[in-house]
Design a protein around this motif. Structure first.
Motif, PDB file in Angstrom:
ATOM      1  N   ALA A 264       6.535 -14.107  -0.803  1.00  0.00           N
ATOM      2  CA  ALA A 264       6.303 -13.646  -2.180  1.00  0.00           C
ATOM      3  C   ALA A 264       5.833 -12.195  -2.175  1.00  0.00           C
ATOM      4  O   ALA A 264       6.267 -11.387  -3.015  1.00  0.00           O
ATOM      5  CB  ALA A 264       5.288 -14.544  -2.874  1.00  0.00           C
ATOM      6  N   LEU A 265       4.976 -11.848  -1.241  1.00  0.00           N
ATOM      7  CA  LEU A 265       4.508 -10.471  -1.124  1.00  0.00           C
ATOM      8  C   LEU A 265       5.670  -9.532  -0.798  1.00  0.00           C
ATOM      9  O   LEU A 265       5.780  -8.445  -1.377  1.00  0.00           O
ATOM     10  CB  LEU A 265       3.425 -10.395  -0.051  1.00  0.00           C
ATOM     11  CG  LEU A 265       2.600  -9.140   0.067  1.00  0.00           C
ATOM     12  CD1 LEU A 265       1.961  -8.759  -1.258  1.00  0.00           C
ATOM     13  CD2 LEU A 265       1.516  -9.333   1.117  1.00  0.00           C
TER      14      LEU A 265
ATOM     15  N   TRP B 181      11.011  -6.084  -5.414  1.00  0.00           N
ATOM     16  CA  TRP B 181      11.142  -5.871  -6.862  1.00  0.00           C
ATOM     17  C   TRP B 181      10.615  -4.498  -7.235  1.00  0.00           C
ATOM     18  O   TRP B 181      11.223  -3.765  -8.019  1.00  0.00           O
ATOM     19  CB  TRP B 181      10.371  -6.971  -7.607  1.00  0.00           C
ATOM     20  CG  TRP B 181      10.336  -6.736  -9.074  1.00  0.00           C
ATOM     21  CD1 TRP B 181      11.314  -6.981  -9.970  1.00  0.00           C
ATOM     22  CD2 TRP B 181       9.249  -6.165  -9.810  1.00  0.00           C
ATOM     23  NE1 TRP B 181      10.911  -6.609 -11.222  1.00  0.00           N
ATOM     24  CE2 TRP B 181       9.639  -6.103 -11.153  1.00  0.00           C
ATOM     25  CE3 TRP B 181       7.979  -5.701  -9.455  1.00  0.00           C
ATOM     26  CZ2 TRP B 181       8.810  -5.594 -12.143  1.00  0.00           C
ATOM     27  CZ3 TRP B 181       7.153  -5.207 -10.437  1.00  0.00           C
ATOM     28  CH2 TRP B 181       7.571  -5.157 -11.756  1.00  0.00           C
ATOM     29  N   TRP B 182       9.471  -4.125  -6.657  1.00  0.00           N
ATOM     30  CA  TRP B 182       8.839  -2.839  -6.953  1.00  0.00           C
ATOM     31  C   TRP B 182       9.783  -1.687  -6.613  1.00  0.00           C
ATOM     32  O   TRP B 182       9.863  -0.707  -7.339  1.00  0.00           O
ATOM     33  CB  TRP B 182       7.565  -2.717  -6.124  1.00  0.00           C
ATOM     34  CG  TRP B 182       6.644  -1.629  -6.587  1.00  0.00           C
ATOM     35  CD1 TRP B 182       6.933  -0.323  -6.794  1.00  0.00           C
ATOM     36  CD2 TRP B 182       5.262  -1.782  -6.887  1.00  0.00           C
ATOM     37  NE1 TRP B 182       5.825   0.356  -7.198  1.00  0.00           N
ATOM     38  CE2 TRP B 182       4.776  -0.520  -7.262  1.00  0.00           C
ATOM     39  CE3 TRP B 182       4.373  -2.842  -6.848  1.00  0.00           C
ATOM     40  CZ2 TRP B 182       3.458  -0.288  -7.606  1.00  0.00           C
ATOM     41  CZ3 TRP B 182       3.068  -2.610  -7.191  1.00  0.00           C
ATOM     42  CH2 TRP B 182       2.619  -1.353  -7.571  1.00  0.00           C
ATOM     43  N   ARG B 183      10.467  -1.821  -5.504  1.00  0.00           N
ATOM     44  CA  ARG B 183      11.380  -0.755  -5.059  1.00  0.00           C
ATOM     45  C   ARG B 183      12.743  -0.823  -5.741  1.00  0.00           C
ATOM     46  O   ARG B 183      13.596   0.006  -5.500  1.00  0.00           O
ATOM     47  CB  ARG B 183      11.556  -0.819  -3.534  1.00  0.00           C
ATOM     48  CG  ARG B 183      10.310  -0.582  -2.737  1.00  0.00           C
ATOM     49  CD  ARG B 183       9.681   0.745  -2.987  1.00  0.00           C
ATOM     50  NE  ARG B 183      10.540   1.805  -2.534  1.00  0.00           N
ATOM     51  CZ  ARG B 183      10.289   3.085  -2.705  1.00  0.00           C
ATOM     52  NH1 ARG B 183       9.202   3.467  -3.302  1.00  0.00           N
ATOM     53  NH2 ARG B 183      11.124   3.987  -2.271  1.00  0.00           N
TER      54      ARG B 183
ATOM     55  N   VAL C  34       0.845  -1.203   0.000  1.00  0.00           N
ATOM     56  CA  VAL C  34       0.000   0.000   0.000  1.00  0.00           C
ATOM     57  C   VAL C  34       0.878   1.250   0.000  1.00  0.00           C
ATOM     58  O   VAL C  34       0.586   2.221  -0.692  1.00  0.00           O
ATOM     59  CB  VAL C  34      -0.979  -0.007   1.196  1.00  0.00           C
ATOM     60  CG1 VAL C  34      -1.690   1.329   1.333  1.00  0.00           C
ATOM     61  CG2 VAL C  34      -1.996  -1.134   1.045  1.00  0.00           C
ATOM     62  N   ARG C  35       1.969   1.207   0.719  1.00  0.00           N
ATOM     63  CA  ARG C  35       2.894   2.352   0.746  1.00  0.00           C
ATOM     64  C   ARG C  35       3.518   2.577  -0.628  1.00  0.00           C
ATOM     65  O   ARG C  35       3.565   3.703  -1.121  1.00  0.00           O
ATOM     66  CB  ARG C  35       3.973   2.112   1.792  1.00  0.00           C
ATOM     67  CG  ARG C  35       4.982   3.245   1.924  1.00  0.00           C
ATOM     68  CD  ARG C  35       6.044   2.845   2.948  1.00  0.00           C
ATOM     69  NE  ARG C  35       7.180   3.705   2.926  1.00  0.00           N
ATOM     70  CZ  ARG C  35       7.443   4.643   3.835  1.00  0.00           C
ATOM     71  NH1 ARG C  35       6.617   4.845   4.825  1.00  0.00           N
ATOM     72  NH2 ARG C  35       8.535   5.378   3.743  1.00  0.00           N
ATOM     73  N   HIS C  36       3.982   1.499  -1.263  1.00  0.00           N
ATOM     74  CA  HIS C  36       4.657   1.635  -2.557  1.00  0.00           C
ATOM     75  C   HIS C  36       3.709   2.057  -3.667  1.00  0.00           C
ATOM     76  O   HIS C  36       4.116   2.757  -4.589  1.00  0.00           O
ATOM     77  CB  HIS C  36       5.354   0.336  -2.941  1.00  0.00           C
ATOM     78  CG  HIS C  36       6.463  -0.028  -2.004  1.00  0.00           C
ATOM     79  ND1 HIS C  36       6.861  -1.316  -1.797  1.00  0.00           N
ATOM     80  CD2 HIS C  36       7.247   0.727  -1.199  1.00  0.00           C
ATOM     81  CE1 HIS C  36       7.840  -1.335  -0.913  1.00  0.00           C
ATOM     82  NE2 HIS C  36       8.080  -0.110  -0.533  1.00  0.00           N
ATOM     83  N   THR C  37       2.454   1.633  -3.582  1.00  0.00           N
ATOM     84  CA  THR C  37       1.479   2.028  -4.602  1.00  0.00           C
ATOM     85  C   THR C  37       0.893   3.408  -4.318  1.00  0.00           C
ATOM     86  O   THR C  37       0.153   3.925  -5.140  1.00  0.00           O
ATOM     87  CB  THR C  37       0.328   1.009  -4.686  1.00  0.00           C
ATOM     88  OG1 THR C  37      -0.283   0.897  -3.405  1.00  0.00           O
ATOM     89  CG2 THR C  37       0.819  -0.341  -5.165  1.00  0.00           C
ATOM     90  N   GLU C  38       1.214   3.958  -3.163  1.00  0.00           N
ATOM     91  CA  GLU C  38       0.748   5.276  -2.739  1.00  0.00           C
ATOM     92  C   GLU C  38      -0.772   5.366  -2.695  1.00  0.00           C
ATOM     93  O   GLU C  38      -1.359   6.418  -2.959  1.00  0.00           O
ATOM     94  CB  GLU C  38       1.352   6.376  -3.627  1.00  0.00           C
ATOM     95  CG  GLU C  38       2.869   6.406  -3.549  1.00  0.00           C
ATOM     96  CD  GLU C  38       3.514   7.480  -4.405  1.00  0.00           C
ATOM     97  OE1 GLU C  38       2.780   8.317  -4.981  1.00  0.00           O
ATOM     98  OE2 GLU C  38       4.739   7.484  -4.489  1.00  0.00           O
TER      99      GLU C  38
END
Length: 164
Positions: free
Chosen positions: A151-152, A158-160, A17-21
């Motif tokens: 995995a999450l 990976w996103w970061r 949720v933080r990374h997707t803002e």
């Protein structure tokens, strides 16, 4: 799910949720403040089970709650979530939104994790109907839930760009 699975899931969901803002309050609050509340939120619904991690720490709350509602009852419902949000707003109005949101995400991640088990949860408590998306089978032990949690976390890495 086990406490370990819920803790991994709480951290993974909070980071996602933080990374997707999706919630700007999480992007402005330091991780060292967010994660403890997400972890607490990830354990809170199992306060209705005296042998849960949180239930063992707080037996004076857990035992009466277990007698009143049973395990995976009221605390695993949308009603409990709504009352928790209201309670946070009413009793801690000065608490930063990012911290409240982290606690809520941890709580919701717990509900989502238990929703993935065959036993499901009573989302619409006091109605008895249980909702389930049985992807995690208890006969395989805690390994599947641990793998889902890891995995999450890997998706977050990976996103970061940590895993590229």
């Amino acid at each position: 799910m086990t406490a370990r699975g819920h803790l991994l899931f709480a951290v993974g969901c909070t980071l996602l949720v933080r990374h997707t803002e999706l919630l700007p309050s999480l992007t402005t609050t330091p991780l060292w403040q967010l994660l403890p509340l997400a972890l607490l939120g990830g354990l809170l619904p199992d306060l209705d089970h005296p042998r849960s991690l949180l239930g063992q720490w707080l037996p004076f709350l857990s035992r009466p709650l277990a007698r009143l509602c049973g395990h995976r009852g009221f605390t695993h419902s949308l009603l409990a979530t709504g009352l928790g949000i209201w309670g946070l707003q009413a009793s801690l109005p000065g608490m930063p939104d990012g911290l409240k949101d982290a606690l809520l995400i941890g709580y919701l991640s717990h509900l989502l994790g238990d929703l993935l088990t065959p036993a499901g949860i009573p989302l619409l408590w006091p109605l008895r109907r249980r909702f389930a998306l049985p992807l995690l089978q208890p006969r395989h032990g805690p390994l599947p839930e641990t793998l889902v949690g890891l995995a999450l976390l890997a998706i977050n890495g990976w996103w970061r760009g940590w895993l590229q």
